[in-house]
Design a protein around this motif. Structure first.
Motif, PDB file in Angstrom:
ATOM      1  N   THR A  70       0.837  -1.208   0.000  1.00 27.20           N
ATOM      2  CA  THR A  70       0.000   0.000   0.000  1.00 27.20           C
ATOM      3  C   THR A  70       0.872   1.258   0.000  1.00 27.20           C
ATOM      4  OG1 THR A  70      -0.148   0.123   2.420  1.00 27.20           O
ATOM      5  CG2 THR A  70      -1.809  -1.212   1.283  1.00 27.20           C
ATOM      6  N   PHE A  71       2.084   1.136  -0.538  1.00 22.98           N
ATOM      7  CA  PHE A  71       3.048   2.240  -0.572  1.00 22.98           C
ATOM      8  C   PHE A  71       3.218   2.843   0.820  1.00 22.98           C
ATOM      9  CE2 PHE A  71       4.327   6.505  -2.681  1.00 22.98           C
ATOM     10  CZ  PHE A  71       5.670   6.168  -2.589  1.00 22.98           C
ATOM     11  N   ASN A  72       3.473   1.945   1.769  1.00 26.96           N
ATOM     12  CA  ASN A  72       3.658   2.334   3.177  1.00 26.96           C
ATOM     13  C   ASN A  72       2.472   3.124   3.721  1.00 26.96           C
ATOM     14  OD1 ASN A  72       6.188   1.100   3.526  1.00 26.96           O
ATOM     15  ND2 ASN A  72       7.233   2.855   2.599  1.00 26.96           N
ATOM     16  N   GLY A  73       1.274   2.724   3.304  1.00 27.02           N
ATOM     17  CA  GLY A  73       0.059   3.327   3.829  1.00 27.02           C
ATOM     18  C   GLY A  73      -0.469   4.506   3.050  1.00 27.02           C
ATOM     19  N   ALA A  74       0.205   4.909   1.969  1.00 31.87           N
ATOM     20  CA  ALA A  74      -0.219   6.091   1.227  1.00 31.87           C
ATOM     21  C   ALA A  74      -1.295   5.823   0.183  1.00 31.87           C
ATOM     22  CB  ALA A  74       0.987   6.730   0.540  1.00 31.87           C
ATOM     23  N   SER A  75      -1.476   4.564  -0.238  1.00 30.95           N
ATOM     24  CA  SER A  75      -2.386   4.297  -1.357  1.00 30.95           C
ATOM     25  C   SER A  75      -3.767   3.830  -0.936  1.00 30.95           C
ATOM     26  CB  SER A  75      -1.764   3.265  -2.307  1.00 30.95           C
ATOM     27  OG  SER A  75      -1.722   1.981  -1.705  1.00 30.95           O
ATOM     28  N   CYS A  76      -3.969   3.527   0.351  1.00 28.87           N
ATOM     29  CA  CYS A  76      -5.306   3.150   0.813  1.00 28.87           C
ATOM     30  C   CYS A  76      -5.446   3.468   2.290  1.00 28.87           C
ATOM     31  CB  CYS A  76      -5.588   1.667   0.540  1.00 28.87           C
ATOM     32  SG  CYS A  76      -4.901   0.517   1.749  1.00 28.87           S
ATOM     33  N   ASP A  77      -6.672   3.456   2.760  1.00 34.75           N
ATOM     34  CA  ASP A  77      -6.943   3.724   4.166  1.00 34.75           C
ATOM     35  C   ASP A  77      -6.264   2.668   5.038  1.00 34.75           C
ATOM     36  OD1 ASP A  77      -8.603   3.440   6.749  1.00 34.75           O
ATOM     37  OD2 ASP A  77      -9.402   5.284   5.884  1.00 34.75           O
ATOM     38  N   PRO A  78      -5.612   3.087   6.130  1.00 35.48           N
ATOM     39  CA  PRO A  78      -4.923   2.094   6.975  1.00 35.48           C
ATOM     40  C   PRO A  78      -5.859   1.061   7.587  1.00 35.48           C
ATOM     41  CG  PRO A  78      -4.923   4.280   8.002  1.00 35.48           C
ATOM     42  CD  PRO A  78      -5.375   4.466   6.589  1.00 35.48           C
ATOM     43  N   GLU A  79      -7.118   1.419   7.837  1.00 30.81           N
ATOM     44  CA  GLU A  79      -8.071   0.442   8.365  1.00 30.81           C
ATOM     45  C   GLU A  79      -8.323  -0.670   7.347  1.00 30.81           C
ATOM     46  OE1 GLU A  79     -11.634   2.291   9.642  1.00 30.81           O
ATOM     47  OE2 GLU A  79     -10.671   3.442  11.257  1.00 30.81           O
ATOM     48  N   LEU A  80      -8.342  -0.305   6.074  1.00 26.56           N
ATOM     49  CA  LEU A  80      -8.520  -1.304   5.024  1.00 26.56           C
ATOM     50  C   LEU A  80      -7.328  -2.247   4.993  1.00 26.56           C
ATOM     51  CD1 LEU A  80      -9.752  -2.622   2.564  1.00 26.56           C
ATOM     52  CD2 LEU A  80      -8.913  -0.706   1.189  1.00 26.56           C
ATOM     53  N   ALA A  81      -6.131  -1.702   5.082  1.00 30.88           N
ATOM     54  CA  ALA A  81      -4.943  -2.542   5.080  1.00 30.88           C
ATOM     55  C   ALA A  81      -4.965  -3.525   6.242  1.00 30.88           C
ATOM     56  CB  ALA A  81      -3.685  -1.670   5.141  1.00 30.88           C
ATOM     57  N   GLU A  82      -5.386  -3.069   7.407  1.00 31.69           N
ATOM     58  CA  GLU A  82      -5.472  -3.965   8.561  1.00 31.69           C
ATOM     59  C   GLU A  82      -6.526  -5.035   8.347  1.00 31.69           C
ATOM     60  OE1 GLU A  82      -3.504  -4.174  11.309  1.00 31.69           O
ATOM     61  OE2 GLU A  82      -2.283  -2.766  10.141  1.00 31.69           O
ATOM     62  N   ARG A  83      -7.631  -4.685   7.700  1.00 32.03           N
ATOM     63  CA  ARG A  83      -8.671  -5.670   7.396  1.00 32.03           C
ATOM     64  C   ARG A  83      -8.114  -6.773   6.500  1.00 32.03           C
ATOM     65  NH1 ARG A  83     -14.456  -5.044   6.889  1.00 32.03           N
ATOM     66  NH2 ARG A  83     -14.176  -3.330   8.366  1.00 32.03           N
ATOM     67  N   LEU A  84      -7.318  -6.378   5.522  1.00 29.39           N
ATOM     68  CA  LEU A  84      -6.733  -7.358   4.604  1.00 29.39           C
ATOM     69  C   LEU A  84      -5.714  -8.236   5.310  1.00 29.39           C
ATOM     70  CD1 LEU A  84      -6.300  -5.068   1.475  1.00 29.39           C
ATOM     71  CD2 LEU A  84      -8.110  -6.736   1.897  1.00 29.39           C
ATOM     72  N   LYS A  85      -4.919  -7.653   6.181  1.00 29.22           N
ATOM     73  CA  LYS A  85      -3.979  -8.450   6.971  1.00 29.22           C
ATOM     74  C   LYS A  85      -4.731  -9.474   7.812  1.00 29.22           C
ATOM     75  CE  LYS A  85      -0.675  -6.648   9.331  1.00 29.22           C
ATOM     76  NZ  LYS A  85       0.019  -5.737  10.286  1.00 29.22           N
ATOM     77  N   GLY A  86      -5.879  -9.075   8.350  1.00 28.52           N
ATOM     78  CA  GLY A  86      -6.684  -9.988   9.152  1.00 28.52           C
ATOM     79  C   GLY A  86      -7.181 -11.171   8.349  1.00 28.52           C
ATOM     80  N   VAL A  87      -7.559 -10.926   7.095  1.00 28.62           N
ATOM     81  CA  VAL A  87      -7.984 -12.025   6.231  1.00 28.62           C
ATOM     82  C   VAL A  87      -6.837 -13.014   6.049  1.00 28.62           C
ATOM     83  CG1 VAL A  87      -8.690 -12.658   3.894  1.00 28.62           C
ATOM     84  CG2 VAL A  87      -9.726 -10.676   5.021  1.00 28.62           C
ATOM     85  N   CYS A  88      -5.660 -12.504   5.746  1.00 25.87           N
ATOM     86  CA  CYS A  88      -4.500 -13.386   5.559  1.00 25.87           C
ATOM     87  C   CYS A  88      -4.199 -14.181   6.825  1.00 25.87           C
ATOM     88  CB  CYS A  88      -3.281 -12.565   5.146  1.00 25.87           C
ATOM     89  SG  CYS A  88      -3.369 -11.877   3.480  1.00 25.87           S
ATOM     90  N   ALA A  89      -4.316 -13.527   7.964  1.00 21.70           N
ATOM     91  CA  ALA A  89      -4.042 -14.208   9.230  1.00 21.70           C
ATOM     92  C   ALA A  89      -5.020 -15.346   9.479  1.00 21.70           C
ATOM     93  CB  ALA A  89      -4.083 -13.208  10.383  1.00 21.70           C
ATOM     94  N   GLY A  90      -6.198 -15.255   8.858  1.00 22.82           N
ATOM     95  CA  GLY A  90      -7.198 -16.298   9.012  1.00 22.82           C
ATOM     96  C   GLY A  90      -6.901 -17.551   8.206  1.00 22.82           C
ATOM     97  N   PHE A  91      -5.832 -17.522   7.424  1.00 22.96           N
ATOM     98  CA  PHE A  91      -5.408 -18.687   6.645  1.00 22.96           C
ATOM     99  C   PHE A  91      -3.980 -19.013   7.057  1.00 22.96           C
ATOM    100  CE2 PHE A  91      -8.810 -16.839   4.174  1.00 22.96           C
ATOM    101  CZ  PHE A  91      -9.491 -17.938   3.663  1.00 22.96           C
ATOM    102  N   PRO A  92      -3.794 -19.653   8.193  1.00 22.93           N
ATOM    103  CA  PRO A  92      -2.451 -19.852   8.757  1.00 22.93           C
ATOM    104  C   PRO A  92      -1.543 -20.748   7.929  1.00 22.93           C
ATOM    105  CG  PRO A  92      -4.094 -21.079  10.012  1.00 22.93           C
ATOM    106  CD  PRO A  92      -4.853 -20.192   9.084  1.00 22.93           C
ATOM    107  N   GLY A  93      -2.094 -21.423   6.946  1.00 26.72           N
ATOM    108  CA  GLY A  93      -1.248 -22.230   6.077  1.00 26.72           C
ATOM    109  C   GLY A  93      -0.423 -21.400   5.109  1.00 26.72           C
ATOM    110  N   TYR A  94      -0.711 -20.099   5.041  1.00 28.18           N
ATOM    111  CA  TYR A  94       0.018 -19.195   4.154  1.00 28.18           C
ATOM    112  C   TYR A  94       0.706 -18.113   4.982  1.00 28.18           C
ATOM    113  CZ  TYR A  94      -2.954 -21.141   0.433  1.00 28.18           C
ATOM    114  OH  TYR A  94      -3.593 -21.972  -0.448  1.00 28.18           O
ATOM    115  N   SER A  95       1.866 -17.682   4.508  1.00 27.62           N
ATOM    116  CA  SER A  95       2.549 -16.552   5.133  1.00 27.62           C
ATOM    117  C   SER A  95       2.150 -15.261   4.423  1.00 27.62           C
ATOM    118  CB  SER A  95       4.065 -16.746   5.065  1.00 27.62           C
ATOM    119  OG  SER A  95       4.492 -16.949   3.730  1.00 27.62           O
TER     120      SER A  95
END
Length: 267
Positions: free
Chosen positions: A169-194
């Motif tokens: 996200t260009f170090n937070g400049a290209s999207c809302d930081p709350e959105l970035a955290e939401r996406l990180k949360g999705v990834c964390a929900g699939f522990p088989g992937y890094s």
């Protein structure tokens, strides 16, 4: 020059961009490539197939037809470097491993490259610009997902093995930081992937140029390790056994993107 892109207009304010999925070459580029480059090893292989559910989801999709070996659509037209250290430019001169891309004396001329800029690069970016403007006018906001993939191990570009999901996200400049955290949360929900946010890949020109949260345009790049869905060496085969579970994560990310936006904007 043949068709330079494919475009599908969806019903939702989400545009998926696939700038490195193209396989077409101009005659000059094809004739000039060194033998190891002729299999197009640095392609974002099978990205349209991997995201084939996106149209059903309602997204718009734009995909390149020409190879990045002709011109790189995720670089600025002035060719200013995006990353410190080893990288490739608007007109790639090397393979990802660092070897020369063209045989001696076979590099396309400046005039040829100017044609690629006008007839391949500009139409792709004009399409992104128009579609984001349409979405913003209709919905009040627009979402841009720049879809990429890369071999999981390339010592010339990065150390060790790349995480599976590389969000930028260009170090937070290209999207809302709350959105970035939401996406990180999705990834964390699939522990088989890094996964990682703004690691080696923070977003290229498309993410950086079009992402503008203050104007309600939120852009995210995903650089996906190819080991999650395909054979990383020739013949670069798509592997359905790997791809299907990876698609579940991708669908979850896009649905989270849309869900966040509906909560934020009310539509």
């Amino acid at each position: 020059m043949n068709t330079v892109l494919s475009f599908h207009q969806g019903r939702l304010p989400l545009l998926i961009s696939m700038p490195h999925a193209g396989l077409a070459l101009t005659d000059v580029v094809r004739d000039g490539l060194v033998p190891p480059a002729r299999s197009l090893p640095d392609t974002d292989w099978h990205i349209p197939r991997l995201y084939d559910f996106a149209r059903e989801l309602g997204a718009s999709v734009v995909a390149a037809e020409y190879s990045r070996f002709v011109i790189d659509l995720n670089r600025p037209d002035d060719d200013k470097p995006l990353y410190a250290g080893a990288t490739t430019g608007l007109y790639p001169a090397t393979l990802f491993e660092g070897e020369p891309l063209f045989m001696d004396g076979q590099v396309p001329t400046a005039d040829e490259r100017a044609t690629y800029l006008e007839r391949i690069w500009r139409p792709y970016h004009d399409t992104i610009r128009r579609e984001l403007a349409r979405m913003r006018k209709e919905f009040g906001y627009a979402l841009l997902w720049d879809a990429h993939s890369i071999r999981s191990v390339i010592p010339h570009l990065f150390d060790g093995k790349l995480p599976d999901f590389n969000l930028g996200t260009f170090n937070g400049a290209s999207c809302d930081p709350e959105l970035a955290e939401r996406l990180k949360g999705v990834c964390a929900g699939f522990p088989g992937y890094s996964h990682v946010l703004n690691g080696r890949f923070k977003g290229g020109h498309i993410t950086r140029h079009y992402g503008d949260p203050a104007q309600h345009i939120h852009a995210v790049q995903l650089e996906l390790a190819q080991s999650t869905y395909m054979q990383e060496v020739e013949p670069f085969a798509y592997r359905e056994d790997l791809a299907q579970p990876t698609q579940e994560v991708l669908r979850g990310l896009l649905e989270a993107l849309l869900g966040w936006a509906r909560e934020r904007y009310g539509r």
